[in-house]
Design an enzyme around this catalytic site. Structure first.
Site, PDB file in Angstrom:
ATOM      1  N   SER A 193      -0.885  11.086   1.776  1.00 55.37           N
ATOM      2  CA  SER A 193      -1.167   9.686   1.444  1.00 55.37           C
ATOM      3  C   SER A 193      -0.533   8.731   2.464  1.00 55.37           C
ATOM      4  O   SER A 193      -1.057   7.631   2.683  1.00 55.37           O
ATOM      5  CB  SER A 193      -0.683   9.356   0.031  1.00 55.37           C
ATOM      6  OG  SER A 193       0.723   9.334  -0.024  1.00 55.37           O
ATOM      7  N   LYS A 236       8.834   6.985  -5.177  1.00 55.98           N
ATOM      8  CA  LYS A 236       8.808   6.969  -6.636  1.00 55.98           C
ATOM      9  C   LYS A 236      10.201   6.988  -7.261  1.00 55.98           C
ATOM     10  O   LYS A 236      10.346   6.719  -8.448  1.00 55.98           O
ATOM     11  CB  LYS A 236       7.955   8.119  -7.149  1.00 55.98           C
ATOM     12  CG  LYS A 236       6.474   7.956  -6.829  1.00 55.98           C
ATOM     13  CD  LYS A 236       5.876   6.809  -7.622  1.00 55.98           C
ATOM     14  CE  LYS A 236       4.371   6.771  -7.480  1.00 55.98           C
ATOM     15  NZ  LYS A 236       3.757   5.870  -8.461  1.00 55.98           N
TER      16      LYS A 236
END
Ligand SMILES: Cc1ncc(COP(=O)(O)O)c(C=O)c1O
Length: 323
Positions: free
Chosen positions: A281, A47
């Site tokens: 994830s 991110k």
């Protein structure tokens, strides 16, 4: 040849992460899994890339004024990236996060200079399991704070910078690092930004590259299924939002479902067998890639992202009671 030079700041150290073949995990299977180690970014997640892109895109079109406040809803990783980029560039950053996300994330954002606003979960929600309902409460708070402070909303679910970071950088880097030899890509979707950007770059290179969206079992709404398990464990996505504005349907060749247990097992195997210490994830991505190799993509080279560091989950049971 030009000598490598020190970067002027940590912002320039974002990206160009290495790609590693997971040859121990795929022993006995036909095909390869390639993993791009996004936890080696300065904020320990993929991110950081979108934080840089969203801010620099906004600066380029004059949407940001010097020292303006920036607000974003985050499960921690986008907030960490924004805290880094805003801190270096001199913007005040407010991270709005559910109390259901792990505590390390809030601490890290504060340490990087962010103001962290924690939003209580719904009365029936469980810490560590952030549902779509919990996220709606965080969104409400983020909108309120943005209006109160006349702030710029980084809006990772809608800002094209989220897509562009992966379309302009992550995808092309991956193609270069793999010699363009990728047959399939599977990616656990939160905003869908990394799926959308990488899939678009891969399809530009070769439309035959198969791209799969990964969702939690019991919350696979993009695949058109009803929600039976909104409180899954795979932090950072699987919010059961039926529409992800950044994802182009023509880039989706299929949907894969991964259970909490499969994601956890794959994250633990990644750590023990490959020396790659990542989160839930990333485990989901690897579990889905193993499924592809065992089934429809036998013999193929499957690309995944290793989204963030396992250090972000030390307060969860991801690493507890290991066999
Ligand atoms: C750990 C983790 N995995 C996966 C995702 C999903 O990525 P994307 O929003 O690009 O779909 C996120 C998003 O915040 C995340 O933090």
């Amino acid at each position: 040849m030009a000598q490598p030079q020190p970067y002027p700041s940590a912002i320039e150290a974002i990206g160009e992460t290495p790609v590693v073949e997971l040859s121990r995990l795929t022993r006995g299977l036909e095909g390869r899994i390639l993993a791009k180690l996004e936890y080696l970014n300065p904020g320990f997640s993929k991110k950081d890339r979108i934080a840089r892109q969203i801010i620099e895109d906004a600066e380029a079109v004059g949407l940001l004024t010097p020292r303006q406040t920036i607000v974003e809803l985050t499960s921690g990783n986008t907030g960490t990236g924004l805290a880094i980029v805003c801190g270096i560039k001199g913007y005040h950053f407010v991270a709005v996060m559910s109390r259901g996300n792990s505590l390390e994330r809030a601490r890290m954002m504060s340490a990087l200079g962010a103001e962290v606003v924690l939003v209580d979960q719904m009365p029936d929600s469980i810490p560590g399991q952030v549902s779509g309902g919990d996220l709606a409460l965080v969104e409400e708070a983020a909108q309120r704070i943005t209006a109160e402070r006349a702030a710029f909303r980084a809006d990772q679910f809608r800002q094209p910078g989220n897509f562009r970071a992966h379309y302009l950088h992550t995808g092309p880097e991956y193609l270069r690092q793999s010699g363009g030899r990728i047959d399939a890509f599977c990616d656990f979707a939160g905003t869908g930004g990394s799926f959308a950007g990488c899939a678009a770059a891969f399809k530009d290179h070769d439309p035959a590259i198969q791209c799969f969206v990964v969702e939690p079992e019991g919350a696979a709404v993009l695949a058109g299924e009803p929600v039976s398990h909104p409180g899954h464990r795979i932090q950072g996505g699987g919010y059961a939002m039926p529409d992800l504005p950044l994802v182009r349907p023509e880039h989706v060749d299929g949907y894969l479902k991964v259970s909490d247990e499969e994601a956890i097992l794959a994250a633990r195997r990644l750590a023990r067998e490959e020396g790659i210490f990542a989160g839930f994830s990333s485990g989901a991505n690897v579990a889905a890639a193993l499924r592809l190799l065992a089934g429809p993509c036998r013999g193929a080279t499957v690309a995944v992202l290793i989204n963030d560091s396992g250090l972000k989950y030390l307060s969860t049971d991801l690493w507890e009671d290991l066999p």
